[in-house]
Every structure is written in structure tokens, then in C-alpha cells.
Write an enzyme that holds these catalytic residues in place. Sequence first.
Site, PDB file in Angstrom:
ATOM      1  N   GLY A   1      31.264  72.203  45.710  1.00 47.95           N
ATOM      2  CA  GLY A   1      31.132  73.406  46.510  1.00 47.95           C
ATOM      3  C   GLY A   1      31.161  74.639  45.640  1.00 47.95           C
ATOM      4  N   GLY A   2      31.289  75.797  46.292  1.00 50.57           N
ATOM      5  CA  GLY A   2      31.212  77.057  45.584  1.00 50.57           C
ATOM      6  C   GLY A   2      32.319  77.256  44.577  1.00 50.57           C
TER       7      GLY A   2
ATOM      8  N   GLY B   1      33.746  74.801  42.759  1.00 51.82           N
ATOM      9  CA  GLY B   1      33.825  73.758  41.762  1.00 51.82           C
ATOM     10  C   GLY B   1      33.497  72.390  42.307  1.00 51.82           C
TER      11      GLY B   1
ATOM     12  CB  VAL C   1      36.787  67.432  43.695  1.00 53.71           C
ATOM     13  CG1 VAL C   1      37.994  66.507  43.589  1.00 53.71           C
ATOM     14  CG2 VAL C   1      37.258  68.845  44.032  1.00 53.71           C
TER      15      VAL C   1
ATOM     16  CE  LYS D   1      38.988  73.841  43.006  1.00 54.64           C
ATOM     17  NZ  LYS D   1      39.829  74.628  43.938  1.00 54.64           N
TER      18      LYS D   1
ATOM     19  CG  ASP E   1      43.017  79.500  51.955  1.00 55.55           C
ATOM     20  OD1 ASP E   1      42.658  79.998  53.038  1.00 55.55           O
ATOM     21  OD2 ASP E   1      42.222  79.031  51.127  1.00 55.55           O
TER      22      ASP E   1
END
Length: 461
Positions: A92-93, A95, A97, A112, A231
Site C-alpha cells: 500500500g501507500g 509500504g 509487508v 514492513k 489510530d
Amino acid sequence: MNAVPRRTLGAVQDPKEEGDAELFDFVDEFLDDRERGVEHPLEHYLARYPRQADAVRAEYASLTARSEERAPRTGDGMRLGPYRLLRELGRGGQGAVWAAEDPRLGRTVALKLLPPSFAILSGERRARLQREAEIVARLDHPGICTVYEAQMEGDTPYIAMRLVEGAALSSLIAAEQERRASGSKAPRTTEGASLPVGPRDGLELRELLAFFERTARALHAAHEAGIIHRDIKPANVMVTPAGEPVILDFGQAKEEDSAAGLTASGEVFGTPAYMSPEQLASKAEDLDRRVDVWALGASLHEALTLTRPFEAPTTPALLAKVATQEPADPRESSPVVDEDLRVVLATAMERSLDRRYPTALAFAEDLRRIRLFEPIHARPAGPVLRFRRWVRRHPALAASTVGTILSLALGLVVSLALLSRERAALEIALARHLASRAVELVHEDPSAALAIATEAVQRAP
């Protein structure tokens, strides 16, 4: 698998920090588009980020040149530090995994790999990310994805974490939304994990509440260790094949007792749809564990109803809703949500910190009480508080309404005063008439004259 979080960088106040945030948003969107097989020209991104045109041009050229560079697949034997890469788990944006083998301890970890855009981070921010990883590494709970190691130097910075099999809660929600939209009757399973999101009956509801109860207890363990996640969202909660929750990605975490926090002053990190009002408005050092309680409540709302508590077409409109409005009533989207569960969700996402659950444990306990049909501790807002909330949501209308009410009240007082004076005048006039009539009858009928005179005196002494 370990999910890669997306779009977690919120608005910043300082102009330079705001520019960095917009550049991060561009990089995140670019990599997300490429992952989905969508290739937009430079003009598309310039139109979306006009204030950072020069930086976007430079970064676009760099990312385009590197877009074909992929990490070696399984079997290539590529090593990164002490780790041997096995297979890619997600991208994804922020990084990619990978599952990787750590020969030192003979275990498989989730590695990651931070993306090329990480290069625009300053040394200070690298140091903060390193410190965050070190802080989270001390957490030891089955419901928390432990960080083993972080290496922020070198061409490919990485973070080594516990490998969690299963699927992100957000994936299950998205799959159920798609399943219902298509009318499919397929089982609710995604990537080896199953959880009845969008429950349709009491059994499914209690299973989902038990999952969030365990999530809340794991979050409480992090809080007790002095760590605030900041988050919490469905993308950062994994569902294992056994149906157990594991909280991921403490990249925005801070120490609860830290005066300065791990985030620079003026930076606001998180995902807007799950951020509490004080998280949007306050400095990092002013936040406490109740921001995570709010976010977990918002995540439960979405898992119950398949809709978020706040929806808006743009980020500014969404932030305005979070700052001024109350969450949507979950009963409108889910028939299994009763009044007690509505009150529990409202308490978890209570705007007033004094009325919100003080800890994730208190939230978990009320979820347990609902499952076991016990009385909850949370109480619904009273009429005065509901009126105050209405005034806060509609200040202009409230001011107009109060003005109208005051005008009507004043008019009523004046009218009553005039009516009272008119009634008094009528009473006096009637009393005088009765008195004159009594004088006329005093010789003809003395007893009647006395009765009429007595009535006159009673009306106007």
C-alpha cells in the site's frame, strides 16, 4: 496477514508541515492507484495538489522511474539485514509487508518495508519512528501485534513485527458490503478469517460484541503500559482464523505521560473518520487514552451497521461533521441494535470527555453486560444535555429560536398584564353597578339589597 494502513496522515497547521502532509497524500494516492492497476498522468495529480505542483512533479518523476522496481519474489533468497524474505503479504501507500524468516531465533516475522517516499522524511522524523517502535516493543499481550525491531537507516528502512495470520477487520467489512450489494449468499469469510460484521440476529450480535470486548481489553493493556495508539480503526485490527482480535500498527502511538509526545507540535495524525473531536483540535501532548475509546466506538459502529458514524463527500466536510455533529444513530442502519447498545456507542463517542468512558476497560465491561443481558452502567443523555447538543449543532437556528421565544414570552407577559388590568377594571365597574342597585332596593327588598351589596364589596373591597 498484516494489513498496510492507508491515508493515516491528517491535517497539519504549520505551512511547511502542511506541504509535507500534502506530498505524503500524493505519494499515498499514487502508490494506491498503481496497486489497483490505475495509471494517471501527471496532470491528474497536479490538479489535485496544485499548491505543491513543483514537489509533485519531482516526486512523480521519481516514483514513475521506480514503479517497475519490485522486490524479489519467494525463492529469490533476497536478504534484508538479518532477515530472508519469503513472500509478500500486502502492499500500500505506506509500504509493503513481507513474511520473512529470522534465522537468529528461527521464527517467521512480518517485515514492513517502508516505501521510497520515506526518503522525504527528516532525520528528526526517522528518530521519532525509531523511538515509537522501541516503545511499542515493550508491549506483551496476545491481542497486540508486537514490534520486534526497527531499522530506520539504510536504503530500505524496515520494521519487524509479529506475523499475524488472518484478515483485517476492514477487509471483512468491505467484503460484507460487497456481498450484500451483489445479493450473494456466500459465507462470510475473507482470507481465512470470519466474523459476523453487520450482524443479522442476536447470536451474531453477541459474537461481534465479544470480539470488540476482547479488542477493548487488549487496548486497555496498552494504555496501562502507558501507550496511546491514536489510530484505532478497522484496518488496524486483525481477525485471526480463530476469530481473535490483534491490534496492529502503533506507528502513531505516544507515551501517555510524555510531556512532548512522539509527534512534533502542530502535527495531527490519525484517520479522520475515526478521530475524536479533541484529537482534531488539540496538541498531541493534551490527548489521553479516551481518543482510542472514541475510535474503537467508531469502529464498532461501522462493524455493526457497515456504515461509518460520520460520512461526508470530502475530508473538510467530514472534519466539520466530527467537530460539530453527533454520530449517526446506529438503529437506523441495523435492526439488531437496541437502546442499550445505542447508549453504549454514544458513551464511547461522547463529545464531552467527562461523559465518555474513561477507559477501554469500562467500555469492554458494558459490552460484556449487553452480551449477558445485564444492566449497563452508561446512561443516556438527559433533556438538558440533548438541548445543549442541539444548540451546539445549530447555533444560528438556536439563536433565532431563542430570540423568537423571548419575544413571544415578552409579548405574553405584556398581554397578561393588560388582561389583568382589564379584568380589574371590569370588576370595579360591576361592583359599582351592584352597589347602586343595592341602594335602589334597600326600601323595596332589604334582604336582596344586602346580598347584592355584599357581592359588590367582595368584587371591589
